[in-house]
Scaffold this active site. Sequence first.
Site, PDB file in Angstrom:
ATOM      1  CG  HIS A  76      34.007  45.237  45.467  1.00 42.46           C
ATOM      2  ND1 HIS A  76      33.519  45.718  44.265  1.00 42.46           N
ATOM      3  CD2 HIS A  76      33.867  43.891  45.401  1.00 42.46           C
ATOM      4  CE1 HIS A  76      33.108  44.717  43.507  1.00 42.46           C
ATOM      5  NE2 HIS A  76      33.314  43.577  44.168  1.00 42.46           N
ATOM      6  NE  ARG A  95      31.850  36.148  43.491  1.00 37.19           N
ATOM      7  CZ  ARG A  95      31.645  37.113  44.377  1.00 37.19           C
ATOM      8  NH1 ARG A  95      32.235  38.292  44.223  1.00 37.19           N
ATOM      9  NH2 ARG A  95      30.836  36.939  45.391  1.00 37.19           N
ATOM     10  CG  ASP A 113      35.201  39.532  44.816  1.00 39.81           C
ATOM     11  OD1 ASP A 113      34.414  40.485  44.626  1.00 39.81           O
ATOM     12  OD2 ASP A 113      35.687  38.864  43.886  1.00 39.81           O
ATOM     13  CG  HIS A 135      36.880  43.689  41.315  1.00 42.52           C
ATOM     14  ND1 HIS A 135      37.369  43.042  42.418  1.00 42.52           N
ATOM     15  CD2 HIS A 135      35.585  43.298  41.204  1.00 42.52           C
ATOM     16  CE1 HIS A 135      36.435  42.274  42.947  1.00 42.52           C
ATOM     17  NE2 HIS A 135      35.329  42.411  42.223  1.00 42.52           N
TER      18      HIS A 135
HETATM   19  C1  SIN Z   1      32.468  41.301  41.099  1.00 38.45           C
HETATM   20  O1  SIN Z   1      32.328  42.451  41.482  1.00 38.45           O
HETATM   21  O2  SIN Z   1      32.967  40.426  41.836  1.00 38.45           O
HETATM   22  C2  SIN Z   1      32.028  40.909  39.680  1.00 38.45           C
HETATM   23  C3  SIN Z   1      32.544  41.834  38.649  1.00 38.45           C
HETATM   24  C4  SIN Z   1      31.754  41.816  37.368  1.00 38.45           C
HETATM   25  O3  SIN Z   1      30.676  41.209  37.282  1.00 38.45           O
HETATM   26  O4  SIN Z   1      32.205  42.452  36.419  1.00 38.45           O
END
Ligand code: SIN
Length: 331
Positions: free
Chosen positions: A136, A304, A138, A287
């Site tokens: 995905h 994040r 974000d 990602h």
């Molecule tokens: C995410 O998917 O935004 C976070 C990725 C992660 O925790 O590795």
Amino acid sequence: MTTDGRATHFDDLADEKAAGAAGLEVRPVAGHIGADIEGVDLAAGLDAAQVAVIRAAVLRWKVVFFRGQRLDHAGHVAFARRFGEPVVPRRRGSASPPDFPEVETTADRLELGGKFGMEHEEWLRRRRHTLLRGWHCDHGARVDPPAATILRAETVPPYGGDTTWSNLAAAYAGLSAPVREFVAGLRAEHRLGVGYQPRPGDDAYVRHLLDHQVASVHPLVRVHPETGERVLYVNGYYVEQITGLSRAESAAILDLLLAEATRPEYTVRFRWEPGSVAFWDNRATIHLAPSDNAHLGIPRTMHRVMLTGDVPAGVDGRPSQPVTGTEPGRW
Ligand code: SIN
């Protein structure tokens, strides 16, 4: 611009000289995506030359990695502010720090299913409608998905828990010319909760989805607002249906495009350590969060901060359209 949509303005030699002058080293780690940046203490604050080098590296390499950093929440937000406007999300996970509304903390992915009355395994099973579902960008169902994400590791397992990114500009460039032309004219609906298989009877997650619907129609190929690159704007998490195609046509084409978008040669995988920071261009990448650590029962605590983004535009210049639950700039 080349005929396959790649921007031609990247000048690696000039970037290398600028990095050297700013005291940084940008070291690419995979053929199409990902660079380590060394020689900078993010907590100490950045000068303008360092900001320019990091910005150029994010645009060029799509995700950059810093190791051994000592950012706290305030430092994380201050670092993000050098590159844009941090998002203040309306809803955050329960572990997020109350005094820093820009910071989202994920401490326990297992808690997600539990919130809706499910064991982690059932939760994953009901949500995984394709093998590539976890990929995905974000907040991709918003009409203005974040431009970038800056993720910081606090606690990580000694093994497992890596994150993987893929370069969607490289994926578009790698398609054959007739397919590039075909997909550049298409749009698709991106929706939160797509493909979820409801539980029989009352399902708390379905109620949640109905109460918090988010959907937009985005171009299948977006033009990157800073690099001018054409980006294959697909993912397995939000994309519901290509507009104007039958469901069968849409599903087959999306399967093909998603397989292209996640080809190993377009990806990079990052092994986290406490203090690691990854900064990615959310407009040009997808990602995959790890799924190999839940069974280990070892904590993984990540923080994040996202930067606000613009409304995507297609090759024809037409912007994305909101369908429900999203308007530009309103989080
Ligand atoms: C995410 O998917 O935004 C976070 C990725 C992660 O925790 O590795």
